[in-house]
Design a protein around this motif. Structure first.
Motif, PDB file in Angstrom:
ATOM      1  N   ASP A   1      -2.545   0.952   1.309  1.00 34.36           N
ATOM      2  CA  ASP A   1      -2.493   1.271  -0.471  1.00 34.36           C
ATOM      3  C   ASP A   1      -3.130  -0.358  -0.889  1.00 34.36           C
ATOM      4  OD1 ASP A   1      -1.233   3.330   0.070  1.00 34.36           O
ATOM      5  OD2 ASP A   1       0.729   2.542  -0.474  1.00 34.36           O
ATOM      6  N   ASN A   2      -2.923  -1.569  -0.605  1.00 37.08           N
ATOM      7  CA  ASN A   2      -4.026  -2.146  -1.005  1.00 37.08           C
ATOM      8  C   ASN A   2      -4.995  -2.853  -0.248  1.00 37.08           C
ATOM      9  OD1 ASN A   2      -1.742  -3.936  -2.940  1.00 37.08           O
ATOM     10  ND2 ASN A   2      -0.927  -3.578  -1.466  1.00 37.08           N
TER      11      ASN A   2
ATOM     12  N   GLY B   1       6.685   1.376   6.768  1.00 38.20           N
ATOM     13  CA  GLY B   1       6.585   1.460   5.191  1.00 38.20           C
ATOM     14  C   GLY B   1       5.758  -0.316   4.688  1.00 38.20           C
ATOM     15  N   VAL B   2       6.111  -1.365   5.842  1.00 38.04           N
ATOM     16  CA  VAL B   2       4.834  -2.299   5.327  1.00 38.04           C
ATOM     17  C   VAL B   2       3.434  -1.660   5.451  1.00 38.04           C
ATOM     18  CG1 VAL B   2       4.421  -4.573   6.153  1.00 38.04           C
ATOM     19  CG2 VAL B   2       6.708  -4.378   6.107  1.00 38.04           C
TER      20      VAL B   2
ATOM     21  N   LEU C   1       2.029   0.696   2.863  1.00 34.67           N
ATOM     22  CA  LEU C   1       1.890  -1.150   1.961  1.00 34.67           C
ATOM     23  C   LEU C   1       0.110  -1.868   2.136  1.00 34.67           C
ATOM     24  CD1 LEU C   1       4.909  -2.996   0.854  1.00 34.67           C
ATOM     25  CD2 LEU C   1       4.099  -1.225  -0.597  1.00 34.67           C
ATOM     26  N   VAL C   2       0.273  -1.937   2.860  1.00 28.59           N
ATOM     27  CA  VAL C   2      -1.230  -2.379   3.305  1.00 28.59           C
ATOM     28  C   VAL C   2      -2.176  -1.387   3.280  1.00 28.59           C
ATOM     29  CG1 VAL C   2      -2.250  -3.469   5.204  1.00 28.59           C
ATOM     30  CG2 VAL C   2       0.211  -4.562   4.796  1.00 28.59           C
TER      31      VAL C   2
ATOM     32  N   LEU D   1      -5.759  -4.113   2.543  1.00 26.86           N
ATOM     33  CA  LEU D   1      -6.463  -4.852   3.058  1.00 26.86           C
ATOM     34  C   LEU D   1      -6.336  -5.577   4.627  1.00 26.86           C
ATOM     35  CD1 LEU D   1      -2.431  -6.375   1.702  1.00 26.86           C
ATOM     36  CD2 LEU D   1      -4.734  -6.898   0.900  1.00 26.86           C
ATOM     37  N   GLU D   2      -7.170  -4.394   4.758  1.00 28.38           N
ATOM     38  CA  GLU D   2      -7.535  -4.417   5.962  1.00 28.38           C
ATOM     39  C   GLU D   2      -6.756  -5.778   6.858  1.00 28.38           C
ATOM     40  OE1 GLU D   2     -11.887  -4.311   6.517  1.00 28.38           O
ATOM     41  OE2 GLU D   2     -11.941  -4.250   4.053  1.00 28.38           O
TER      42      GLU D   2
END
Ligand SMILES: [Zn+2]
Ligand SMILES: [Zn+2]
Ligand SMILES: [Zn+2]
Ligand SMILES: [Zn+2]
Lengths: 137, 137
Positions: free
Chosen positions: B115-116, B108-109, B112-113, B118-119
């Motif tokens: 989806d954002n 999940g984390v 999220l990464v 965040l590279e």
DNA sequence: ATTACATATGTAATATTATAACACTTAGAG
DNA sequence: CTCTAAGTGTTATAATATTACATATGTAAT
């Protein structure tokens, strides 16, 4: 002026040592180390490590600053209210640290925690990245 | 046996110091501090902090152990492959640490990464809890 | 104003965690 | 065997953090 001195707001009731340490972190914006803070504030009257550590402890407790454990450093809180949940990006090359403001990410993590019934009181998330300037070079 | 000694598997090519440090962490299962490891392994021939820190550094690099920054301690990796992404629960009262195996949480984390955008190269998640035995007392 | 209490301060000493420097050894590739 | 990368052993030292104790300050109740 009335006799009741109502300007003694609790939120401003930092002591001198707490105030000068907070101001330094505020003005810097970067993570600073305890002994660097000590050196920087010698002229303000700080003489011993303990004075710094005590101020830092209190400010962490108040949520005004955060400790970044992996680099033994302290940084001003960038958000209005972290409720002691923190999230940072740390550049693997230059060490630059940024507090993550992305509400979607932090809310997402909170949801995951709830979904897993993990009864977590708080969390600290450290995301390692290659920052913009390090990516170029 | 053929002339090529193929039994020199890379995965078993730990040196003596690396091996005894890893074994200690394996047998303990708990997070241990560098100087505790040093004391424990005096009889095995470890004499100086550097010998411990060098072994620990290598084992972290190999992903066989993890460092838990907030307590300056090292723990055996509980998962087959963390790919240097780590997640722990830490009891706020007694300090007990567990590596999180929950794939739903870690995936999940990771989602999220993504989806954002965040590279992120890797992450370390520290979840503070009240452990079972601390909850009872 | 006096007392009581909690919190903060100042200072010295010490504990804990981690690295630098350097000479030497070992293991593995070619 | 020769070369090289990695690891070792040792001493000294740096960096980070806490203990202990005496004193001072802020706040609120009497
Ligand atoms: Zn914050
Ligand atoms: Zn960078
Ligand atoms: Zn692991
Ligand atoms: Zn506990």
């Amino acid at each position: 002026m009335s006799s009741t001195h109502t300007h003694s707001k609790k939120s401003q009731s930092l002591t001198k040592n707490q105030r000068i340490v907070l101001d330094l972190l505020q003005n810097s914006g970067e993570p600073l180390k305890a002994y660097f803070i000590l050196d920087s504030l010698k002229k303000e009257g700080l003489n011993s490590p303990l004075q710094v550590y005590r101020a830092l402890d209190k400010l962490v407790e108040l949520g005004k600053i955060h400790k970044i454990e992996s680099i033994n450093s302290f940084i001003i809180c960038n958000n209005s209210n972290c409720a002691s949940n923190t999230a940072f990006t740390i550049c693997e090359r230059c060490g630059k640290v940024k507090e993550i403001k992305n509400k979607y990410l932090t809310d997402g993590v909170s949801d995951l925690v709830k979904d897993n019934q993990l009864e977590i009181t708080r969390y600290n998330l450290e995301f390692y990245v290659l920052c913009k300037s390090c990516k170029i070079n």
